[in-house]
Write a protein that holds these residues in place. Structure first.
Motif, PDB file in Angstrom:
ATOM      1  N   ARG A   1       0.827  -1.201   0.000  1.00 31.97           N
ATOM      2  CA  ARG A   1       0.000   0.000   0.000  1.00 31.97           C
ATOM      3  C   ARG A   1       0.866   1.257   0.000  1.00 31.97           C
ATOM      4  NH1 ARG A   1      -2.263  -0.669   6.200  1.00 31.97           N
ATOM      5  NH2 ARG A   1      -0.678   0.594   7.225  1.00 31.97           N
ATOM      6  N   ALA A   2       2.051   1.193   0.641  1.00 29.20           N
ATOM      7  CA  ALA A   2       2.950   2.335   0.628  1.00 29.20           C
ATOM      8  C   ALA A   2       3.456   2.601  -0.792  1.00 29.20           C
ATOM      9  CB  ALA A   2       4.116   2.114   1.576  1.00 29.20           C
ATOM     10  N   VAL A   3       3.726   1.533  -1.546  1.00 27.41           N
ATOM     11  CA  VAL A   3       4.153   1.690  -2.942  1.00 27.41           C
ATOM     12  C   VAL A   3       3.048   2.354  -3.749  1.00 27.41           C
ATOM     13  CG1 VAL A   3       4.710   0.435  -5.059  1.00 27.41           C
ATOM     14  CG2 VAL A   3       5.813  -0.206  -2.902  1.00 27.41           C
ATOM     15  N   HIS A   4       1.815   1.900  -3.569  1.00 24.69           N
ATOM     16  CA  HIS A   4       0.689   2.474  -4.306  1.00 24.69           C
ATOM     17  C   HIS A   4       0.455   3.939  -3.923  1.00 24.69           C
ATOM     18  CE1 HIS A   4      -1.142  -1.768  -5.133  1.00 24.69           C
ATOM     19  NE2 HIS A   4      -0.130  -1.480  -5.920  1.00 24.69           N
ATOM     20  N   LEU A   5       0.611   4.254  -2.644  1.00 23.58           N
ATOM     21  CA  LEU A   5       0.447   5.642  -2.225  1.00 23.58           C
ATOM     22  C   LEU A   5       1.537   6.513  -2.844  1.00 23.58           C
ATOM     23  CD1 LEU A   5      -1.139   7.658  -0.501  1.00 23.58           C
ATOM     24  CD2 LEU A   5       0.364   7.103   1.416  1.00 23.58           C
TER      25      LEU A   5
ATOM     26  N   GLN B   1       3.075   5.982  -5.676  1.00 27.90           N
ATOM     27  CA  GLN B   1       2.760   6.133  -7.096  1.00 27.90           C
ATOM     28  C   GLN B   1       1.661   7.170  -7.316  1.00 27.90           C
ATOM     29  OE1 GLN B   1       1.803   2.052  -7.964  1.00 27.90           O
ATOM     30  NE2 GLN B   1       3.911   1.520  -8.554  1.00 27.90           N
ATOM     31  N   THR B   2       0.715   7.222  -6.403  1.00 34.49           N
ATOM     32  CA  THR B   2      -0.368   8.200  -6.525  1.00 34.49           C
ATOM     33  C   THR B   2       0.155   9.613  -6.326  1.00 34.49           C
ATOM     34  OG1 THR B   2      -1.920   6.545  -5.673  1.00 34.49           O
ATOM     35  CG2 THR B   2      -2.664   8.818  -5.679  1.00 34.49           C
ATOM     36  N   VAL B   3       1.073   9.778  -5.372  1.00 37.23           N
ATOM     37  CA  VAL B   3       1.673  11.095  -5.153  1.00 37.23           C
ATOM     38  C   VAL B   3       2.461  11.520  -6.391  1.00 37.23           C
ATOM     39  CG1 VAL B   3       3.305  12.424  -3.767  1.00 37.23           C
ATOM     40  CG2 VAL B   3       1.774  10.792  -2.655  1.00 37.23           C
ATOM     41  N   GLU B   4       3.224  10.615  -6.958  1.00 39.52           N
ATOM     42  CA  GLU B   4       4.016  10.940  -8.143  1.00 39.52           C
ATOM     43  C   GLU B   4       3.115  11.263  -9.335  1.00 39.52           C
ATOM     44  OE1 GLU B   4       6.545   7.537  -8.411  1.00 39.52           O
ATOM     45  OE2 GLU B   4       8.082   8.395  -7.081  1.00 39.52           O
ATOM     46  N   HIS B   5       1.957  10.610  -9.402  1.00 39.93           N
ATOM     47  CA  HIS B   5       1.003  10.912 -10.471  1.00 39.93           C
ATOM     48  C   HIS B   5       0.467  12.332 -10.312  1.00 39.93           C
ATOM     49  CE1 HIS B   5      -2.919  10.606 -12.656  1.00 39.93           C
ATOM     50  NE2 HIS B   5      -2.133  10.001 -13.527  1.00 39.93           N
ATOM     51  N   ALA B   6       0.203  12.738  -9.084  1.00 44.83           N
ATOM     52  CA  ALA B   6      -0.255  14.108  -8.838  1.00 44.83           C
ATOM     53  C   ALA B   6       0.815  15.110  -9.247  1.00 44.83           C
ATOM     54  CB  ALA B   6      -0.616  14.286  -7.365  1.00 44.83           C
TER      55      ALA B   6
ATOM     56  N   LEU C   1     -14.108  16.276 -10.024  1.00 39.79           N
ATOM     57  CA  LEU C   1     -14.506  14.983 -10.582  1.00 39.79           C
ATOM     58  C   LEU C   1     -14.450  14.960 -12.099  1.00 39.79           C
ATOM     59  CD1 LEU C   1     -17.557  13.450  -8.659  1.00 39.79           C
ATOM     60  CD2 LEU C   1     -15.401  12.327  -9.238  1.00 39.79           C
ATOM     61  N   GLU C   2     -14.754  16.057 -12.735  1.00 44.06           N
ATOM     62  CA  GLU C   2     -14.860  16.068 -14.189  1.00 44.06           C
ATOM     63  C   GLU C   2     -13.557  16.497 -14.879  1.00 44.06           C
ATOM     64  OE1 GLU C   2     -19.544  16.603 -14.972  1.00 44.06           O
ATOM     65  OE2 GLU C   2     -18.493  18.494 -14.563  1.00 44.06           O
ATOM     66  N   ASP C   3     -12.459  16.585 -14.112  1.00 48.50           N
ATOM     67  CA  ASP C   3     -11.164  16.985 -14.656  1.00 48.50           C
ATOM     68  C   ASP C   3     -10.196  15.804 -14.545  1.00 48.50           C
ATOM     69  OD1 ASP C   3      -8.670  18.056 -15.237  1.00 48.50           O
ATOM     70  OD2 ASP C   3      -9.031  19.923 -14.146  1.00 48.50           O
ATOM     71  N   PRO C   4      -9.702  15.283 -15.678  1.00 45.91           N
ATOM     72  CA  PRO C   4      -8.839  14.091 -15.639  1.00 45.91           C
ATOM     73  C   PRO C   4      -7.476  14.326 -14.998  1.00 45.91           C
ATOM     74  CG  PRO C   4      -9.007  14.956 -17.886  1.00 45.91           C
ATOM     75  CD  PRO C   4     -10.007  15.704 -17.062  1.00 45.91           C
ATOM     76  N   ARG C   5      -7.104  15.586 -14.681  1.00 47.01           N
ATOM     77  CA  ARG C   5      -5.827  15.826 -13.993  1.00 47.01           C
ATOM     78  C   ARG C   5      -5.851  15.303 -12.565  1.00 47.01           C
ATOM     79  NH1 ARG C   5      -4.299  20.405 -12.459  1.00 47.01           N
ATOM     80  NH2 ARG C   5      -6.342  21.409 -12.492  1.00 47.01           N
ATOM     81  N   HIS C   6      -7.031  15.149 -12.018  1.00 46.92           N
ATOM     82  CA  HIS C   6      -7.145  14.841 -10.599  1.00 46.92           C
ATOM     83  C   HIS C   6      -7.392  13.355 -10.358  1.00 46.92           C
ATOM     84  CE1 HIS C   6      -7.123  19.121 -10.044  1.00 46.92           C
ATOM     85  NE2 HIS C   6      -8.248  19.279 -10.719  1.00 46.92           N
ATOM     86  N   ASP C   7      -7.175  12.938  -9.116  1.00 49.53           N
ATOM     87  CA  ASP C   7      -7.380  11.552  -8.701  1.00 49.53           C
ATOM     88  C   ASP C   7      -8.247  11.520  -7.455  1.00 49.53           C
ATOM     89  OD1 ASP C   7      -4.992   9.684 -10.119  1.00 49.53           O
ATOM     90  OD2 ASP C   7      -4.511  11.812  -9.958  1.00 49.53           O
ATOM     91  N   ILE C   8      -9.123  10.532  -7.378  1.00 50.50           N
ATOM     92  CA  ILE C   8      -9.907  10.268  -6.162  1.00 50.50           C
ATOM     93  C   ILE C   8      -9.377   8.968  -5.585  1.00 50.50           C
ATOM     94  CG2 ILE C   8     -12.197  10.133  -5.150  1.00 50.50           C
ATOM     95  CD1 ILE C   8     -11.690  12.654  -6.866  1.00 50.50           C
ATOM     96  N   LEU C   9      -8.963   8.999  -4.345  1.00 57.31           N
ATOM     97  CA  LEU C   9      -8.351   7.837  -3.713  1.00 57.31           C
ATOM     98  C   LEU C   9      -9.162   7.425  -2.495  1.00 57.31           C
ATOM     99  CD1 LEU C   9      -5.961   5.840  -3.443  1.00 57.31           C
ATOM    100  CD2 LEU C   9      -4.772   7.596  -2.111  1.00 57.31           C
ATOM    101  N   PHE C  10      -9.769   6.242  -2.553  1.00 54.78           N
ATOM    102  CA  PHE C  10     -10.540   5.721  -1.425  1.00 54.78           C
ATOM    103  C   PHE C  10      -9.654   4.801  -0.593  1.00 54.78           C
ATOM    104  CE2 PHE C  10     -13.937   6.667  -4.513  1.00 54.78           C
ATOM    105  CZ  PHE C  10     -14.746   7.452  -3.719  1.00 54.78           C
ATOM    106  N   VAL C  11      -9.686   5.016   0.713  1.00 53.73           N
ATOM    107  CA  VAL C  11      -8.856   4.218   1.615  1.00 53.73           C
ATOM    108  C   VAL C  11      -9.693   3.544   2.704  1.00 53.73           C
ATOM    109  CG1 VAL C  11      -6.777   5.598   1.230  1.00 53.73           C
ATOM    110  CG2 VAL C  11      -8.374   6.246   3.050  1.00 53.73           C
ATOM    111  N   GLY C  12     -11.013   3.659   2.618  1.00 50.72           N
ATOM    112  CA  GLY C  12     -11.864   3.070   3.641  1.00 50.72           C
ATOM    113  C   GLY C  12     -13.168   2.560   3.067  1.00 50.72           C
ATOM    114  N   TYR C  13     -13.924   1.900   3.896  1.00 49.72           N
ATOM    115  CA  TYR C  13     -15.174   1.262   3.487  1.00 49.72           C
ATOM    116  C   TYR C  13     -16.185   2.306   3.026  1.00 49.72           C
ATOM    117  CZ  TYR C  13     -19.214  -1.817   3.578  1.00 49.72           C
ATOM    118  OH  TYR C  13     -20.321  -2.540   3.223  1.00 49.72           O
ATOM    119  N   GLN C  14     -16.846   2.017   1.906  1.00 54.11           N
ATOM    120  CA  GLN C  14     -17.892   2.875   1.364  1.00 54.11           C
ATOM    121  C   GLN C  14     -19.226   2.128   1.449  1.00 54.11           C
ATOM    122  OE1 GLN C  14     -17.001   6.134   0.339  1.00 54.11           O
ATOM    123  NE2 GLN C  14     -15.107   5.405   1.278  1.00 54.11           N
ATOM    124  N   ALA C  15     -20.114   2.594   2.303  1.00 56.45           N
ATOM    125  CA  ALA C  15     -21.376   1.898   2.534  1.00 56.45           C
ATOM    126  C   ALA C  15     -22.310   2.052   1.338  1.00 56.45           C
ATOM    127  CB  ALA C  15     -22.047   2.434   3.805  1.00 56.45           C
TER     128      ALA C  15
END
Length: 467
Positions: A216-220, A222-227, A364-378
């Motif tokens: 998960r640290a590797v994925h995090l 990678q997400t920072v580098e993508h930003a 949400l409608e701009d592809p430059r951005h990322d949404i990252l979920f890290v917890g349960y979504q009911a």
């Protein structure tokens, strides 16, 4: 003896369980708010808020931790006439008024004097119980005593051991609350009880296994580098207590490790990790983070080593806290249009309200951005819709308007504060004297069935039961 369930039996929210003694007196474990689809078609239907069980028999309320789905109906319990003590760990005793003050502002009134009157009553009722110490709830025969043990879910979280004496026999009932995953940042791992005749066990992730901490640290990273490369924002909807502090801790570790390392953006310009801004845009989360810092004596050994090295895991240089709503509005506009790379942590964790919604509307409608979920979504929450349909180019409704999802959507299950299937089965298996019954609660139907089947395949010497 009887166990009655007043919530988190058909789903994952509204935790509330009652241990009934033979003479009619009882102990209440948690009194949480229903969320998402479980709250009813209107989001918080009145019938899901009301306390429909008798409060006169309740001798004490014990809280496993202060997440809203475990404490949010407490004001309704008081309104229904409950006058007994509120038992919890010392850390929960400090954090509980912060949670309930916010809940009162959202769900009851903005009248500061009225809120303070309610909080004053709560503070009078709270009784802090240190981990590992027995506390008598009901004296005589039948009798009941309880003991709290660290659950590793959030700071102050506990599972509850209940020793019940009736007609010359002793039964130990254990309520797990929410169990944390091993190697959760800042917190010691939960240890199984020495005994449990009946175990009431959460099953939120009973049907899956999380990524390990290294993955998960590797994925995090990678997400920072993508930003950085996109000059965009990584938006993380996070629960104000627990998940937020873990993320800050991990981000501080990554920034410390990669300080000064270059990343090229899409136009070939050089950026470094020092250029990314970490934004905590949630006054409540900021209050909890300050509480975590005050309670650092309860941190695990790794976190204490960072402090001893002169580092500040929850108050580092690149962290910016946004308080006033006017500052929030300016931050949303700035990050949506400036091209400055950032990571924003904002509540609510399921995108059902709060400041995260304004970021979603802007990004949400701009592809430059990322949404990252890290917890349960009911089920029934905007977060679940974005998580499920966003990767397929779907849409979500926010405040009555449709927003198409063009931002990238990611889920890092390894940051869940809940134990996964393997952790839950290990918790059962590590009990030296196996329980005769494991009662599965706090999970979707599929998660409960999967956990039950996995336990039976392992041949654990217990009866798995779904209420």
């Amino acid at each position: 003896m009887e166990i009655r369930h007043h919530g988190a039996v058909d789903g994952v929210t509204g935790s509330c369980h009652e241990l009934m003694l033979a003479d009619g007196r009882s102990l209440l474990v948690d009194c949480g708010l229903f969320q998402g689809a479980e709250a009813g078609p209107d989001g918080a239907a009145a019938e899901r808020l009301q306390v429909r069980f008798a409060v006169a028999p309740i001798q004490a309320l014990v809280l496993t931790h202060v997440h809203i789905d475990h404490v949010g109906r407490l004001p309704y319990l008081l309104a229904a006439g409950y006058r007994g003590p509120i038992l919890c760990s010392p850390a929960s005793a400090e954090l509980l008024p912060l949670v309930l003050e916010d809940a009162l502002k959202v769900g009851f009134t903005r009248d500061a004097r009225l809120i303070e009157r309610v909080l004053a009553v709560l503070r009078q009722r709270i009784r802090a119980l240190p981990y590992g110490q027995w506390h008598e709830v009901v004296a005589g025969e039948p009798g009941l005593r309880i003991r709290l043990q660290p659950a590793g879910h959030i700071l102050g979280s506990a599972y509850v051991e209940c020793d019940l004496h009736e007609t010359g026999t002793e039964t130990r009932v254990v309520f797990s609350g929410d169990l944390g995953a091993p190697h959760t940042p800042l917190l010691p791992d939960p240890q199984a009880p020495e005994r449990a005749d009946i175990l009431v066990l959460e099953s939120t992730y009973g049907d899956r296994c999380h990524e390990d901490r290294e993955t998960r640290a590797v994925h995090l990273r990678q997400t920072v580098e993508h930003a950085l490369s996109n000059r965009g924002t990584v938006l993380i909807p996070a629960f104000s207590i627990g998940r937020t502090q873990e993320l800050l801790y991990e981000l501080e570790g990554l920034i410390h490790q990669h300080q000064g390392e270059p990343v090229m953006d899409a136009h070939g310009e050089r950026l470094t990790w020092d250029d990314v801004q970490i934004v905590l845009d949630s006054p409540l989360a900021a209050d909890f983070t300050a509480g975590y810092r005050r309670l650092r004596a309860l941190w695990d050994a790794e976190a204490k080593r960072r402090v001893a090295e002169g580092r500040h895991p929850l108050a580092f240089e690149q962290l910016v806290t946004v308080d006033a709503h006017s500052d929030h509005a300016r931050m949303v506009n700035y990050l949506a249009h400036s091209g400055h790379p950032a990571i924003v942590i904002a509540a609510s964790g399921m995108c059902a309200g709060g400041r995260v919604v304004n970021y979603l509307k802007a990004m949400l409608e701009d592809p430059r951005h990322d949404i990252l979920f890290v917890g349960y979504q009911a089920a029934g929450t905007p977060g679940r819709d974005i998580q499920r349909y966003g990767p397929r180019g779907g849409y979500v409704m926010l405040d009555g308007r449709r927003y198409d999802t063009r931002a990238q959507v990611h889920t890092l299950s390894g940051y869940s504060a809940h134990a996964d299937q393997q952790d839950l089965l290990r918790f059962i298996g590590d009990i030296p004297r196996p329980p005769r019954e494991v009662r599965l609660v706090h999970g979707d139907a599929g998660a409960k069935r999967a956990l039950k089947a996995a336990g039976e395949r392992l041949g654990l010497p217990t009866r798995f039961w779904i209420p």
